[in-house]
Scaffold this motif. Sequence first.
Motif, PDB file in Angstrom:
ATOM      1  N   TRP A   1       9.020 -10.240  18.388  1.00  0.00           N
ATOM      2  CA  TRP A   1       8.793 -10.807  17.052  1.00  0.00           C
ATOM      3  C   TRP A   1       8.692  -9.720  15.985  1.00  0.00           C
ATOM      4  O   TRP A   1       9.287  -9.846  14.908  1.00  0.00           O
ATOM      5  CB  TRP A   1       7.525 -11.654  17.107  1.00  0.00           C
ATOM      6  N   GLU A   2       7.956  -8.638  16.265  1.00  0.00           N
ATOM      7  CA  GLU A   2       7.754  -7.624  15.233  1.00  0.00           C
ATOM      8  C   GLU A   2       9.031  -6.863  14.900  1.00  0.00           C
ATOM      9  O   GLU A   2       9.122  -6.212  13.856  1.00  0.00           O
ATOM     10  CB  GLU A   2       6.628  -6.660  15.597  1.00  0.00           C
TER      11      GLU A   2
ATOM     12  N   VAL B   1       7.629 -18.807   4.437  1.00  0.00           N
ATOM     13  CA  VAL B   1       6.740 -18.877   5.598  1.00  0.00           C
ATOM     14  C   VAL B   1       6.185 -20.288   5.753  1.00  0.00           C
ATOM     15  O   VAL B   1       6.227 -20.883   6.840  1.00  0.00           O
ATOM     16  CB  VAL B   1       5.593 -17.851   5.472  1.00  0.00           C
ATOM     17  N   ASN B   2       5.655 -20.837   4.670  1.00  0.00           N
ATOM     18  CA  ASN B   2       5.072 -22.181   4.722  1.00  0.00           C
ATOM     19  C   ASN B   2       6.111 -23.226   5.120  1.00  0.00           C
ATOM     20  O   ASN B   2       5.843 -24.103   5.965  1.00  0.00           O
ATOM     21  CB  ASN B   2       4.461 -22.548   3.369  1.00  0.00           C
ATOM     22  N   TYR B   3       7.279 -23.143   4.529  1.00  0.00           N
ATOM     23  CA  TYR B   3       8.336 -24.121   4.821  1.00  0.00           C
ATOM     24  C   TYR B   3       8.730 -24.055   6.299  1.00  0.00           C
ATOM     25  O   TYR B   3       8.873 -25.095   6.955  1.00  0.00           O
ATOM     26  CB  TYR B   3       9.558 -23.847   3.940  1.00  0.00           C
ATOM     27  N   THR B   4       8.897 -22.828   6.817  1.00  0.00           N
ATOM     28  CA  THR B   4       9.301 -22.662   8.212  1.00  0.00           C
ATOM     29  C   THR B   4       8.265 -23.246   9.164  1.00  0.00           C
ATOM     30  O   THR B   4       8.602 -23.957  10.118  1.00  0.00           O
ATOM     31  CB  THR B   4       9.534 -21.180   8.534  1.00  0.00           C
TER      32      THR B   4
ATOM     33  N   TYR C   1      11.474 -15.346   9.714  1.00  0.00           N
ATOM     34  CA  TYR C   1      11.108 -14.853  11.044  1.00  0.00           C
ATOM     35  C   TYR C   1       9.596 -14.819  11.219  1.00  0.00           C
ATOM     36  O   TYR C   1       9.071 -15.124  12.294  1.00  0.00           O
ATOM     37  CB  TYR C   1      11.696 -13.458  11.267  1.00  0.00           C
ATOM     38  N   LEU C   2       8.890 -14.447  10.155  1.00  0.00           N
ATOM     39  CA  LEU C   2       7.427 -14.436  10.213  1.00  0.00           C
ATOM     40  C   LEU C   2       6.926 -15.856  10.496  1.00  0.00           C
ATOM     41  O   LEU C   2       6.034 -16.071  11.338  1.00  0.00           O
ATOM     42  CB  LEU C   2       6.861 -13.912   8.895  1.00  0.00           C
TER      43      LEU C   2
ATOM     44  N   HIS D   1       8.253  -2.792   9.257  1.00  0.00           N
ATOM     45  CA  HIS D   1       9.288  -1.910   9.807  1.00  0.00           C
ATOM     46  C   HIS D   1      10.648  -2.602   9.789  1.00  0.00           C
ATOM     47  O   HIS D   1      11.661  -2.010   9.387  1.00  0.00           O
ATOM     48  CB  HIS D   1       8.928  -1.512  11.241  1.00  0.00           C
ATOM     49  N   ALA D   2      10.683  -3.866  10.198  1.00  0.00           N
ATOM     50  CA  ALA D   2      11.934  -4.621  10.186  1.00  0.00           C
ATOM     51  C   ALA D   2      12.451  -4.785   8.764  1.00  0.00           C
ATOM     52  O   ALA D   2      13.658  -4.640   8.499  1.00  0.00           O
ATOM     53  CB  ALA D   2      11.719  -5.988  10.832  1.00  0.00           C
TER      54      ALA D   2
END
Length: 390
Positions: free
Chosen positions: A259-260, A340-343, A306-307, A266-267
């Motif tokens: 995930w990171e 983030v919230n939508y995902t 992704y988060l 960094h990603a």
Amino acid sequence: MQLTWNQQVVKRNNKSLVLQMIKEQTPLSRAEISQRTGLNKSTVSSLVTELLDDELVYETGPGESSGGRRPVMLLFNHIAGYSIGIDIGVNYLLGILTDLQGKIISEKNIPLHELDYKKVMNQVNQMITHLIDMAPTSRYGVVGIGIGVPGIVDEKGEILLAPNLGWKDTLIKEELEETFQLPVIIENEANAGAYGEMRFGAGQLFENITYISASIGIGVGFILKSELYRGKNGFSGESGHMMIDMNGRKCSCGRNGCWEAYASEHALLNEAKQLLKVDLTLEQLIDEGKKANPEVIALFKRVGQYLGIGITNLVNTLNPQQVIIGNRMSMAKEYLQETVNYTILEQSLPFHHKNLSIQFSELTIYSAALGVSAFVVENFFITEELVEQT
């Protein structure tokens, strides 16, 4: 009169109870303490006298009368001592000096350009020395040092593995205690961040919290029923290495598709370099976002997705009351929050995201440092000999 061991334990526990009540509910009168604890008035009076002698509480002007004399009120003496909290990041070193209530008195934040253990520890020692020098004169002085690190820490305070730092089997606790002759607590920084948010930040009204420490790597801290959950051996929360693509990007841990590798600072910086052909910091990317740079805004949204995917996995697994996104990536809230919230709402099971609170940290970069500082203060109250042996 010599107290038996059992009497000493009872007295210590009662004294801790009274102190904690004053600390959390100040100001209080002796009568209110007696009523709320169930201890008789003479016991409360005796314990309060000792706490006054210890300079951990003090008296202030009279409170409201309930029919008789106006009672003298008691307050917690939050400046009886001070605590140091250090957050060792992959690209930063943050140190704070707090009073016994967690108020930041002094701070120092410097970038890290090299991760060699000896060089970093030299900077840590200099920072601690500086913060000790900044501590005001007090009864107990600096009561201890807390260190948050992005890695796996055992119950003895040994850093077993910190892949993003390149450290393994380091005895940082022993080294610092020998140097400064103070108690030292070492904790995983995500655990510390979760605790810091519960005590001082966005999590104060919640009992079940999943805290996401998103910086160069990603760590997760869990608060269950208002208690920090560390796992059987103290190694919980390495969710940054949760696999989201088995054939995906190489991670610092040596595996693929973590995930990171997709959702961390960094990603983000790696993708920004490929996109813009220049090295930029997170702060510079945020500035580009403020300039409405469409490529940068799209990049934040992609990383935010992704988060959100990783958080969705945690929400479906743990069903928390609250998710808090903290550490350095929380500074980009403006560009991450919507995606983030939508995902999470789209991908998590409807029963799991119902009444789920999703927040970015109120403490931003200070969560972990405040968390380890709070651990130090609690350790001080546990270990400090406050009960007379007579």
